[in-house]
Design a protein around this motif. Structure first.
Motif, PDB file in Angstrom:
ATOM      1  N   THR A 112      -1.352 -93.115   4.644  1.00 21.02           N
ATOM      2  CA  THR A 112      -1.528 -93.390   5.996  1.00 21.02           C
ATOM      3  C   THR A 112      -2.373 -92.555   7.025  1.00 21.02           C
ATOM      4  OG1 THR A 112       0.425 -92.328   6.547  1.00 21.02           O
ATOM      5  CG2 THR A 112       0.756 -94.413   5.991  1.00 21.02           C
ATOM      6  N   GLY A 113      -2.289 -91.196   6.543  1.00 22.88           N
ATOM      7  CA  GLY A 113      -3.537 -90.444   7.391  1.00 22.88           C
ATOM      8  C   GLY A 113      -2.831 -90.159   8.805  1.00 22.88           C
ATOM      9  N   ASP A 114      -3.523 -90.337   9.894  1.00 19.77           N
ATOM     10  CA  ASP A 114      -3.245 -89.987  11.263  1.00 19.77           C
ATOM     11  C   ASP A 114      -2.651 -91.205  11.748  1.00 19.77           C
ATOM     12  OD1 ASP A 114      -3.669 -87.407  11.042  1.00 19.77           O
ATOM     13  OD2 ASP A 114      -5.976 -87.719  11.739  1.00 19.77           O
ATOM     14  N   ASN A 115      -2.340 -92.356  11.077  1.00 21.73           N
ATOM     15  CA  ASN A 115      -2.138 -93.688  11.887  1.00 21.73           C
ATOM     16  C   ASN A 115      -0.470 -93.703  12.046  1.00 21.73           C
ATOM     17  OD1 ASN A 115      -1.959 -96.139  12.924  1.00 21.73           O
ATOM     18  ND2 ASN A 115      -3.121 -97.020  11.237  1.00 21.73           N
ATOM     19  N   ILE A 116      -0.082 -93.197  13.305  1.00 21.25           N
ATOM     20  CA  ILE A 116       1.337 -93.388  13.506  1.00 21.25           C
ATOM     21  C   ILE A 116       2.007 -94.734  13.474  1.00 21.25           C
ATOM     22  CG2 ILE A 116       1.410 -93.069  15.798  1.00 21.25           C
ATOM     23  CD1 ILE A 116       3.578 -91.096  13.557  1.00 21.25           C
ATOM     24  N   VAL A 117       1.325 -95.769  13.931  1.00 22.75           N
ATOM     25  CA  VAL A 117       1.881 -96.937  13.895  1.00 22.75           C
ATOM     26  C   VAL A 117       1.973 -97.578  12.537  1.00 22.75           C
ATOM     27  CG1 VAL A 117       1.226 -99.273  14.641  1.00 22.75           C
ATOM     28  CG2 VAL A 117       0.763 -97.356  16.095  1.00 22.75           C
ATOM     29  N   LEU A 118       0.974 -97.149  11.665  1.00 24.76           N
ATOM     30  CA  LEU A 118       1.392 -97.575  10.045  1.00 24.76           C
ATOM     31  C   LEU A 118       2.309 -96.882   9.313  1.00 24.76           C
ATOM     32  CD1 LEU A 118       0.063 -99.320   7.919  1.00 24.76           C
ATOM     33  CD2 LEU A 118      -1.359 -97.521   7.514  1.00 24.76           C
ATOM     34  N   HIS A 121       5.600 -98.472  10.451  1.00 25.20           N
ATOM     35  CA  HIS A 121       5.848 -99.705   9.875  1.00 25.20           C
ATOM     36  C   HIS A 121       6.231 -99.507   8.428  1.00 25.20           C
ATOM     37  CE1 HIS A 121       5.014-104.015   8.864  1.00 25.20           C
ATOM     38  NE2 HIS A 121       4.115-103.266   7.805  1.00 25.20           N
TER      39      HIS A 121
END
Length: 155
Positions: A112-118, A121
């Motif tokens: 997911t890296g830095d993608n907090i939304v992902l 989810h």
């Protein structure tokens, strides 16, 4: 840049040692913990004792299973110590649970890296999948247990 092997080793070591510490402290002071007035103020001690049969039935598998339930893992380790789950099996289960849980979180973080939304989810889906999986496992277990009881009665 993050040194992945060192990061994995340090998280596994910290998780294992802190979990083992909770188990050992509760193992050593089990009856003092249950007799503590603060514990009896916030928890019904009779209900705590009812957990003992659950630990006798499921043993160290409870440690592995509850590591994946947020907020329950530490309580499970404390209960395992209080009810004197065999240290060897507890240590092995803590190790297995620590490895599985940390590797899963590290892989999830890499994906997911830095993608907090992902991430949010993913964790929501993980909880749904885990709960459904556990219901299926429990239903299979109960079904198999029912079949064996039925076969033993027919003999």
């Amino acid at each position: 840049m993050l040194n992945t092997p060192l990061f994995v080793l340090s998280t596994l070591t910290a998780t294992y040692l802190s979990s083992t510490f909770l188990y050992l402290i509760s193992y050593k002071f089990s009856y003092r913990i249950l007799a503590n007035k603060l514990i009896s103020k916030f928890f019904k001690v009779k209900r705590i004792y009812s957990l003992e049969s659950w630990f006798r039935k499921y043993g160290s598998f409870a440690i592995i299973l509850n590591k994946f339930l947020p907020g329950i893992g530490s309580l499970t380790l404390i209960a395992a110590g209080i009810f004197k789950l065999r240290p060897f099996s507890a240590f092995i289960s803590i190790g297995i649970a620590s490895i599985l849980h940390n590797i899963f979180l590290i892989i999830a973080g890499r994906i997911t890296g830095d993608n907090i939304v992902l991430i949010k989810h993913f964790l929501g889906e993980y909880n749904k999948i885990f709960i459904v999986s556990m219901i299926i496992v429990i239903l299979i277990y109960l079904y198999v247990k029912f079949i064996f009881k039925k076969q033993n009665r027919n003999r």
